[in-house]
Design a protein around this motif. Structure first.
Motif, short mmCIF file in Angstrom:
data_model
loop_
_atom_site.label_atom_id
_atom_site.label_comp_id
_atom_site.label_asym_id
_atom_site.label_seq_id
_atom_site.Cartn_x
_atom_site.Cartn_y
_atom_site.Cartn_z
N ALA A 70 0.83 -1.21 0.00
CA ALA A 70 0.00 0.00 0.00
C ALA A 70 0.86 1.26 0.00
O ALA A 70 0.58 2.22 -0.73
CB ALA A 70 -0.93 -0.01 1.21
N LEU A 71 1.91 1.26 0.82
CA LEU A 71 2.82 2.41 0.87
C LEU A 71 3.48 2.63 -0.49
O LEU A 71 3.58 3.78 -0.96
CB LEU A 71 3.89 2.18 1.94
N THR A 72 3.91 1.55 -1.13
CA THR A 72 4.54 1.66 -2.45
C THR A 72 3.59 2.24 -3.47
O THR A 72 3.94 3.17 -4.22
CB THR A 72 5.05 0.29 -2.91
N CYS A 73 2.36 1.72 -3.51
CA CYS A 73 1.36 2.24 -4.45
C CYS A 73 1.04 3.71 -4.17
O CYS A 73 0.88 4.51 -5.10
CB CYS A 73 0.08 1.40 -4.38
N TRP A 74 0.93 4.04 -2.90
CA TRP A 74 0.62 5.42 -2.51
C TRP A 74 1.69 6.38 -2.99
O TRP A 74 1.40 7.43 -3.59
CB TRP A 74 0.47 5.48 -0.99
N LEU A 75 2.94 6.05 -2.72
CA LEU A 75 4.03 6.95 -3.09
C LEU A 75 4.21 7.03 -4.61
O LEU A 75 4.46 8.12 -5.14
CB LEU A 75 5.34 6.49 -2.44
N LEU A 76 4.07 5.90 -5.31
CA LEU A 76 4.22 5.92 -6.76
C LEU A 76 3.10 6.73 -7.41
O LEU A 76 3.34 7.54 -8.32
CB LEU A 76 4.24 4.50 -7.31
N THR A 77 1.88 6.53 -6.94
CA THR A 77 0.73 7.22 -7.54
C THR A 77 0.77 8.72 -7.23
O THR A 77 0.63 9.56 -8.12
CB THR A 77 -0.59 6.62 -7.03
N SER A 78 0.93 9.04 -5.95
CA SER A 78 0.94 10.45 -5.57
C SER A 78 2.16 11.17 -6.13
O SER A 78 2.08 12.33 -6.55
CB SER A 78 0.88 10.59 -4.05
#
Length: 404
Positions: free
Chosen positions: A114-122
């Motif tokens: 979730a952290l990885t997706c959050w940082l990549l998307t944002s």
């Protein structure tokens, strides 16, 4: 020579800037790699979970999946500590219900994916917004270098914070107002997830008579609130109101840490002002900033130049702002730098750009260790320099300067 060394900074040319940016970018990347490499099970050498603040949003996502009350402080603490119990306390959740739809999908993933997706998307949204400004301003400089070098960027990454999202929404909206008012309004409406940074937006839009943007922003904000109420219950708003009172108390009492905060209020408290005088200082600075912004917008049409000034003013008129929120400064810094490159830098502009760019890496350590708030005066200095340049652009190019 002594005065000109800082006033004009002619010694800071393009080649030297590129060299400095490469050094800072290398240090930023090396720091992030070292942080991950030396972590143990996702916990860094200081005992902090990687993406420390993100655990709050992730916990909320999981609580929403089981219909938990995310604004019940005790329930949020218990749910968070089921995954990770920090010796330094826990990360509270004070965001409005309009942010809950952004948290809800996080509940489907375990923490680190979730952290990885959050940082990549944002992060991708933020880079997209910065690229749009670069293109509109015809800014002839490799974008990846200043982005990698900007110290506020790794601060957002290490905290797993929302600042990339907020900066992208406000930055894109501020740029798109003249050409795509409906979309700009939608983005402003979505930015209500962090409402303290939108205080000046209605003022500027009203003064420049951007009725389509205002209507679109209002409809979007209302629709987002209704979505949150329908999906998570209208009682979430009452819970947020109660949580906001706790947030206010935490800010006043210094629970967050005055050295961590970048506002005039926090700076005043850090140097020993009582709460009342600190609020008075915040109100006085806010009033001055608003007065100058009104002067800039009065009887003029909206332009991205005015948008850059508005974004630079945003951190100055809220008492609750932290170092990771400084990624928002990328847009006014891009605008000011592009004007300097195109028409020559005025006195103090290079210094204001350099200080605002590099200060986020030093502001928190200096505040916590020495008790000196450096960010508020730097933000005021940057706003003054931007305001002066804004009036020069308007006189030369007209009120519609810097249209995309």
């Amino acid at each position: 020579m002594g005065a000109d060394f800082l006033r004009k900074m002619e010694w800071l040319g393009r080649d030297r800037v590129v060299a400095y940016l490469r050094i800072i970018a290398f240090l930023n990347v090396a720091f992030l790699v070292l942080l991950v490499a030396t972590s143990n099970g996702g916990v860094d050498a200081n005992g902090f979970l990687l993406g420390s603040d993100f655990v709050s949003f992730w916990t909320v996502g999981h609580m929403l999946q089981v219909h938990g009350n995310v604004y019940d402080g005790a329930a949020h603490i218990a749910a968070q500590r089921e995954f990770f119990a920090s010796s330094g306390g826990y990360t509270a959740f004070f965001y409005p219900p309009t942010f809950l739809p952004f948290c809800w999908p996080l509940g489907y993933l375990s923490y680190f994916p979730a952290l990885t997706c959050w940082l990549l998307t944002s992060g991708a949204l933020y880079i997209f917004a910065v690229r749009r400004w670069q293109s509109a301003l015809r800014f002839d400089f490799p974008l990846r270098l200043p982005v990698l070098a900007f110290p506020a960027v790794p601060i957002v990454i290490t905290h797993g914070q929302t600042s990339f999202v907020l900066a992208a929404l406000l930055g894109l909206a501020a740029l798109l107002v003249p050409g795509r008012p409906i979309l700009a309004g939608v983005l402003f409406g979505l930015a209500t997830i962090k409402p303290q940074f939108g205080v000046l937006i209605p003022l500027v839009l009203l003064l420049t008579r951007e009725w389509k943007v205002i209507a679109s922003a209002a409809v979007t904000a209302i629709a987002l609130a209704l979505l949150a109420a329908l999906a998570f219950g209208a009682e979430a708003f009452a819970g947020w109101y109660a949580a906001s009172e706790r947030a206010q108390a935490a800010m006043v009492d210094g629970t967050v840490g005055f050295g961590k905060m970048m506002s005039v209020f926090a700076g005043a408290r850090l140097i020993g002002f009582p709460t009342g005088l600190a609020y008075a200082a915040q109100a006085a600075v806010s009033l001055v900033i608003i007065t100058f912004l009104i002067r800039a917008a009065w009887a003029r049409t909206y332009s991205p130049a005015l948008g850059a000034l508005m974004l630079a003013a945003a951190p100055l008129v809220t008492p609750f702002v932290l170092d990771y929120d400084m990624v928002l400064l990328a847009f006014p810094l891009l605008w000011l730098t592009s004007r300097g490159l195109a028409h020559g830098f005025r006195d103090w502009e290079k210094l204001a750009i350099a200080l605002a760019f590099i200060a986020p890496v030093f502001a928190r350590p200096i505040g916590l260790q020495i008790g000196v708030p450096i960010m508020p005066p730097i933000l005021i200095f940057l706003f003054w320099v931007l305001f002066r340049r804004f009036h020069m652009v308007v006189r030369r190019d007209g009120p519609a300067a810097v249209q995309p």
